[in-house]
Design an enzyme around this catalytic site. Structure first.
Site, short mmCIF file in Angstrom:
data_model
loop_
_atom_site.label_atom_id
_atom_site.label_comp_id
_atom_site.label_asym_id
_atom_site.label_seq_id
_atom_site.Cartn_x
_atom_site.Cartn_y
_atom_site.Cartn_z
N TYR A 28 -29.01 6.96 3.97
CA TYR A 28 -29.15 5.71 4.71
C TYR A 28 -28.28 5.74 5.96
CZ TYR A 28 -25.06 4.59 1.77
OH TYR A 28 -23.84 4.62 1.11
N ARG A 81 -17.63 3.11 5.11
CA ARG A 81 -16.48 2.52 4.40
C ARG A 81 -15.33 2.24 5.35
NH1 ARG A 81 -16.23 2.73 -1.28
NH2 ARG A 81 -14.00 2.34 -1.06
N GLU A 100 0.86 -1.19 0.00
CA GLU A 100 0.00 0.00 0.00
C GLU A 100 0.89 1.24 0.00
OE1 GLU A 100 -2.32 3.07 0.15
OE2 GLU A 100 -3.17 1.07 -0.24
N ASP A 106 -12.04 -1.78 -8.68
CA ASP A 106 -12.03 -0.59 -9.53
C ASP A 106 -10.91 -0.60 -10.56
OD1 ASP A 106 -14.26 0.44 -8.35
OD2 ASP A 106 -13.23 1.99 -7.20
#
Length: 391
Positions: free
Chosen positions: A215, A106, A32, A297
């Protein structure tokens, strides 16, 4: 020592892939580029197709502790406030699909995946290290790191997002395309909202050239709010998160009903997300070639009108782990099998997301037809059995 599978990118898709592979006794090294693992302050919806996988991975309790589980998805008109239709979720979703429909922050989903990966002896996480390129060889892949010597791997999995460097080398198909849509997003503390604005359900407000979705997340304590409108692209498309102002959003929304206006005005601040995607996948070669594969993605960025961006990445990860754990075949054959299993479903979700965006933002006769169809068909139109019942 045997060579590991290298994963580029430590977002939701990358961590999911690391967890699924390591739990299948496949050695993994995840790189990362950031100095710390983090996720942005936004919510996502995860349908039964996703919660079913997370439960199979042993994460059901972790999800239950941080997510919200709405009982309904309601469709309302942004201008009049009238309810057009609704879809039962909650126990109905569990009865239909064997798993719940959840809404989650998330950061909470990212964190529970990260904690699960830390518990895997076969997974190693390396921060502040970027995968910049690779060279395929007969016995694997030579992976080039930004600040180090090349390392040998059995395979390379590009989970490095919309602007994937792995994809750029594998496919060379240019940059993502701007959709012409802008997402304004905000996170509200429900305890600070007037009682009339609080909710534990999903509401989609539809209007001409716009829609708003709200939501609960984090056990219902927070309310995630996203307003998507049409507009020009920011001057710099690379950072997906931009500061935004409420006046610009109010102008874009125009004449909306009092309930929705009050909700929009209650948001303390807004962030702006220019929506980008790519042409839907056209073949398995766009998800894997040789010992290099793409996931999430990096492979199939999609518009949010199916609420399945993270979901398809997690499905990818589950299939990848199962394929790599198969006995016998070499790694390129396993990755080819992975791509064959995934590309058509991913392409279908990409295509449906594009179509949904057109329907959500419809004007004129198309808008009238949409609202009439929802009123007449109700759940038969709003439910998506082929999606939630799969993969």
């Amino acid at each position: 020592m045997s060579k590991p599978i290298v994963i580029a990118g430590g977002g939701i898709g990358g961590l999911a892939a690391a967890l699924r592979c390591a739990s299948s006794d496949v050695a993994v090294q995840l790189f990362e580029r950031a100095k710390a693992f983090s996720e942005v302050g936004a919510g996502i919806q995860i349908g039964p197709n996703v919660t079913r996988i997370l439960k199979a991975w042993g994460l059901d309790s972790a999800v239950q502790s941080v997510a919200a589980f709405p009982d309904f998805l309601r469709v309302r008109q942004a201008q009049s406030g009238a309810q057009t239709g609704q879809l039962r979720l909650g126990l109905t979703a569990v009865a239909r699909y064997g798993a719940p429909y959840a809404t989650i922050h998330r950061a909470d989903l990212h964190d529970l995946l990260l904690q699960a990966v830390h518990e895997q002896a076969r997974a190693q996480l390396i921060l502040n290290q970027d995968v910049t390129g690779y060279a395929q060889q007969t016995d694997g892949v030579s992976v080039q790191l930004a600040n180090g010597e090349p390392m040998m791997a059995k395979a390379l999995v590009g989970a490095d997002g919309l602007w994937s460097k792995v994809r750029a080398q594998l496919l060379g198909d240019g940059e993502p395309r701007f959709t012409g849509h802008l997402a304004y997003r905000a996170m509200l503390l429900q305890s600070e909202l007037p009682a009339a604005l609080r909710t534990q359900n999903v509401t989609v407000w539809m209007g001409p050239r716009l829609h708003v979705v709200q939501y609960p997340v984090r056990r219902g304590e927070l309310l995630n709010l996203v307003a998507i409108v049409h507009g020009p692209a920011p001057s710099d498309m690379t950072p997906w998160d931009h500061a935004a102002n409420a006046a610009g959003l109010a102008h874009a929304l125009g004449d909306i009903c009092a309930d929705l206006k009050a909700l929009i005005e209650a948001a303390p601040e807004w962030r702006l997300w220019p929506l980008c995607d790519r042409v839907p996948l056209r073949g398995a070669h766009q998800q894997a070639q040789g010992a290099v594969a793409l996931l999430g993605d990096a492979a199939h960025p999609m518009r949010p009108y199916m609420a399945q961006g993270a979901g398809m990445a997690i499905e990818d990860a589950d299939t990848l782990g199962r394929c790599l754990a198969l006995p016998g075949a070499d790694v390129p054959a396993k990755l080819a099998h992975f791509a064959q299993l995934r590309w058509q479903r991913n392409a279908r979700v990409q295509q449906r997301a594009i179509r949904n965006g057109q329907i959500f933002h419809a004007q004129g006769l198309l808008r009238w037809g949409r609202d009439t169809s929802i009123r007449l068909m109700g759940e038969g139109l709003l439910d998506v059995p082929w999606l939630y019942g799969g993969p």
